[in-house]
Design a protein around this motif. Structure first.
Motif, PDB file in Angstrom:
ATOM      1  N   THR A   4       0.844  -1.180   0.000  1.00 15.50           N
ATOM      2  CA  THR A   4       0.000   0.000   0.000  1.00 15.50           C
ATOM      3  C   THR A   4       0.881   1.232   0.000  1.00 15.50           C
ATOM      4  O   THR A   4       2.065   1.175   0.300  1.00 15.50           O
ATOM      5  CB  THR A   4      -0.897   0.025   1.245  1.00 15.50           C
ATOM      6  OG1 THR A   4      -0.064   0.187   2.403  1.00 15.50           O
ATOM      7  CG2 THR A   4      -1.702  -1.254   1.382  1.00 15.50           C
ATOM      8  N   GLU A   5       0.291   2.406  -0.313  1.00 17.81           N
ATOM      9  CA  GLU A   5       1.082   3.638  -0.330  1.00 17.81           C
ATOM     10  C   GLU A   5       1.645   3.912   1.058  1.00 17.81           C
ATOM     11  O   GLU A   5       2.786   4.341   1.213  1.00 17.81           O
ATOM     12  CB  GLU A   5       0.229   4.807  -0.798  1.00 17.81           C
ATOM     13  CG  GLU A   5       1.016   6.116  -0.872  1.00 17.81           C
ATOM     14  CD  GLU A   5       0.207   7.228  -1.496  1.00 17.81           C
ATOM     15  OE1 GLU A   5       0.441   8.386  -1.135  1.00 17.81           O
ATOM     16  OE2 GLU A   5      -0.659   6.920  -2.337  1.00 17.81           O
ATOM     17  N   LYS A  23       5.437   8.148  -6.874  1.00 19.45           N
ATOM     18  CA  LYS A  23       4.047   7.936  -6.471  1.00 19.45           C
ATOM     19  C   LYS A  23       3.220   7.400  -7.629  1.00 19.45           C
ATOM     20  O   LYS A  23       3.035   8.082  -8.642  1.00 19.45           O
ATOM     21  CB  LYS A  23       3.451   9.248  -5.954  1.00 19.45           C
ATOM     22  CG  LYS A  23       2.072   9.101  -5.348  1.00 19.45           C
ATOM     23  CD  LYS A  23       1.612  10.405  -4.731  1.00 19.45           C
ATOM     24  CE  LYS A  23       0.234  10.271  -4.091  1.00 19.45           C
ATOM     25  NZ  LYS A  23      -0.224  11.554  -3.485  1.00 19.45           N
ATOM     26  N   ASP A  24       2.768   6.160  -7.486  1.00 19.93           N
ATOM     27  CA  ASP A  24       1.893   5.506  -8.469  1.00 19.93           C
ATOM     28  C   ASP A  24       2.501   5.562  -9.872  1.00 19.93           C
ATOM     29  O   ASP A  24       1.844   5.934 -10.844  1.00 19.93           O
ATOM     30  CB  ASP A  24       0.511   6.149  -8.458  1.00 19.93           C
ATOM     31  CG  ASP A  24      -0.549   5.238  -9.078  1.00 19.93           C
ATOM     32  OD1 ASP A  24      -0.338   4.011  -9.089  1.00 19.93           O
ATOM     33  OD2 ASP A  24      -1.582   5.763  -9.534  1.00 19.93           O
ATOM     34  N   THR A  26       3.942   4.342 -13.368  1.00 18.42           N
ATOM     35  CA  THR A  26       3.873   3.324 -14.424  1.00 18.42           C
ATOM     36  C   THR A  26       4.769   3.784 -15.566  1.00 18.42           C
ATOM     37  O   THR A  26       4.777   4.969 -15.913  1.00 18.42           O
ATOM     38  CB  THR A  26       2.437   3.123 -14.922  1.00 18.42           C
ATOM     39  OG1 THR A  26       1.645   2.569 -13.865  1.00 18.42           O
ATOM     40  CG2 THR A  26       2.397   2.175 -16.116  1.00 18.42           C
ATOM     41  N   SER A  44       2.182   0.894 -11.439  1.00 21.05           N
ATOM     42  CA  SER A  44       1.524   1.344 -10.196  1.00 21.05           C
ATOM     43  C   SER A  44       2.428   1.203  -8.981  1.00 21.05           C
ATOM     44  O   SER A  44       2.045   0.622  -7.966  1.00 21.05           O
ATOM     45  CB  SER A  44       0.217   0.564  -9.978  1.00 21.05           C
ATOM     46  OG  SER A  44      -0.639   0.720 -11.076  1.00 21.05           O
ATOM     47  N   THR A  45       3.618   1.755  -9.087  1.00 24.75           N
ATOM     48  CA  THR A  45       4.624   1.608  -8.042  1.00 24.75           C
ATOM     49  C   THR A  45       4.768   2.887  -7.223  1.00 24.75           C
ATOM     50  O   THR A  45       4.916   3.979  -7.781  1.00 24.75           O
ATOM     51  CB  THR A  45       5.984   1.249  -8.654  1.00 24.75           C
ATOM     52  OG1 THR A  45       5.916  -0.101  -9.138  1.00 24.75           O
ATOM     53  CG2 THR A  45       7.104   1.354  -7.646  1.00 24.75           C
ATOM     54  N   THR A  46       4.705   2.747  -5.912  1.00 26.83           N
ATOM     55  CA  THR A  46       4.974   3.847  -4.994  1.00 26.83           C
ATOM     56  C   THR A  46       6.145   3.463  -4.107  1.00 26.83           C
ATOM     57  O   THR A  46       6.164   2.380  -3.517  1.00 26.83           O
ATOM     58  CB  THR A  46       3.740   4.180  -4.140  1.00 26.83           C
ATOM     59  OG1 THR A  46       2.691   4.654  -4.997  1.00 26.83           O
ATOM     60  CG2 THR A  46       4.059   5.247  -3.102  1.00 26.83           C
ATOM     61  N   GLY A  81       1.992   8.887 -13.210  1.00 26.82           N
ATOM     62  CA  GLY A  81       2.481   8.985 -11.844  1.00 26.82           C
ATOM     63  C   GLY A  81       3.280  10.261 -11.630  1.00 26.82           C
ATOM     64  O   GLY A  81       3.517  11.032 -12.564  1.00 26.82           O
ATOM     65  N   ARG A 234       6.374  -4.317  -9.529  1.00 25.09           N
ATOM     66  CA  ARG A 234       5.851  -3.475  -8.456  1.00 25.09           C
ATOM     67  C   ARG A 234       6.441  -3.968  -7.140  1.00 25.09           C
ATOM     68  O   ARG A 234       6.859  -5.128  -7.041  1.00 25.09           O
ATOM     69  CB  ARG A 234       4.324  -3.550  -8.409  1.00 25.09           C
ATOM     70  CG  ARG A 234       3.838  -4.926  -7.992  1.00 25.09           C
ATOM     71  CD  ARG A 234       2.416  -5.205  -8.375  1.00 25.09           C
ATOM     72  NE  ARG A 234       1.948  -6.469  -7.797  1.00 25.09           N
ATOM     73  CZ  ARG A 234       2.297  -7.671  -8.234  1.00 25.09           C
ATOM     74  NH1 ARG A 234       3.120  -7.790  -9.272  1.00 25.09           N
ATOM     75  NH2 ARG A 234       1.831  -8.757  -7.650  1.00 25.09           N
TER      76      ARG A 234
END
Length: 283
Positions: A4-5, A23-24, A26, A44-46, A81, A234
């Motif tokens: 999760t973030e 933050k988020d 792609t 979708s990587t934070t 992102g 991710r």
């Protein structure tokens, strides 16, 4: 399960801006030959690094680790992102970051000292002042007396020390390192790892460190983030390394807590490594 973030920024206090925040993110690449062919390297990587924090990222070969580092440096724009550095949205090159590449990044026609001071000279620092700082940094990395050597006259370890001085001389607030010691023999590698830790302990800059070596990641870091196999890599795991500092990278490996951490991280990483290996065999 992806982080999760809140988990991804767990090293950052609520009252401070992250030294680096992806933050988020792609990142999708389009084939030059066929626009319909697309490859999503990161999805979708934070990921965040707090000021003064040393974070290592591990994952299978080809999973997108270097892509994340290039995004953090501002060398590559994400498809979607936001990238922030100390609360400011990044647009273009990250001027607060220094980047130590995996491969050789020294100019062969310049001496060791001239390579070290190149960044200062490009920034407009006077030659005399730049050389004074360059000699001091070469002393810090154990290369005093080798200022006039050219890259081809230096060993692999000496070239890496020169690259380290070249990266740190501009006093970056964020240090990005892409498998910087992977080509070195084990003894030289451990010496370099300890040198980096000693220099880091002195100023406590934020570090985002990419490595394939799980032992290296645990020995050096405050946190280790595990990435999934690609495509669409991710973060799938995060581990706080609660080993006391200062550390010797060889001696810390013998501590029971190190063994526990290694086992826990490898449990998450192992299946992803096998997936990545199977993908490479099919390619």
């Amino acid at each position: 399960m992806a982080l999760t973030e809140a988990q991804a920024v767990s090293g950052v206090r609520q009252d401070e801006a992250a030294a680096l925040l992806l933050k988020d993110i792609t990142c999708t690449f389009v084939s030059r030959d066929d626009a319909s062919q697309r490859y999503t390297a990161v999805s979708s990587t934070t990921l965040a690094v707090a000021p003064g924090e040393f974070v290592s990222v591990v994952g299978p070969t080809g999973c997108g680790k270097s892509t994340l580092l290039n995004i953090a440096a501002g060398l590559l724009a994400p498809s979607s992102g936001v990238v922030e550095s100390f609360g400011q949205t990044l647009s273009g090159i990250n001027s607060r970051a220094g980047y130590m590449f995996q491969g050789e990044a020294l100019l062969p026609w310049r001496s060791a000292l001239d390579n070290v001071v190149a960044g200062l000279e490009f920034a407009g620092v006077e030659r005399a002042q730049a050389c004074e700082q360059g000699r001091e940094w070469m002393k810090r990395v154990g290369l005093s007396g080798f200022e006039d050597r050219y890259p081809h006259q230096m060993s692999g370890g000496m070239r890496k020390r020169t690259m380290l001085a070249q990266t740190l001389i501009r006093d970056p607030d964020v240090i990005l390192m892409d498998e910087p010691f992977s080509a070195l023999d084990i003894q030289t590698r451990q010496l370099m790892e300890n040198e980096v830790l000693e220099l880091w302990m002195a100023k406590r800059k934020a570090v985002l460190f990419i490595t394939h070596d799980l032992d290296e990641a645990i020995a050096m870091s405050d946190r280790v983030v595990v990435l999934s196999a690609g495509p669409g890599t991710r973060p799938i795991g995060e581990f706080v390394v609660d080993l006391p500092r200062p550390r010797d990278v060889a001696e810390v490996r013998m501590q029971p807590r190190f063994v526990e951490l290694h086992k826990a991280i490898w449990t998450v990483l192992r299946d992803e490594v096998l997936k990545g290996y199977a993908q490479q065999k099919r390619a």
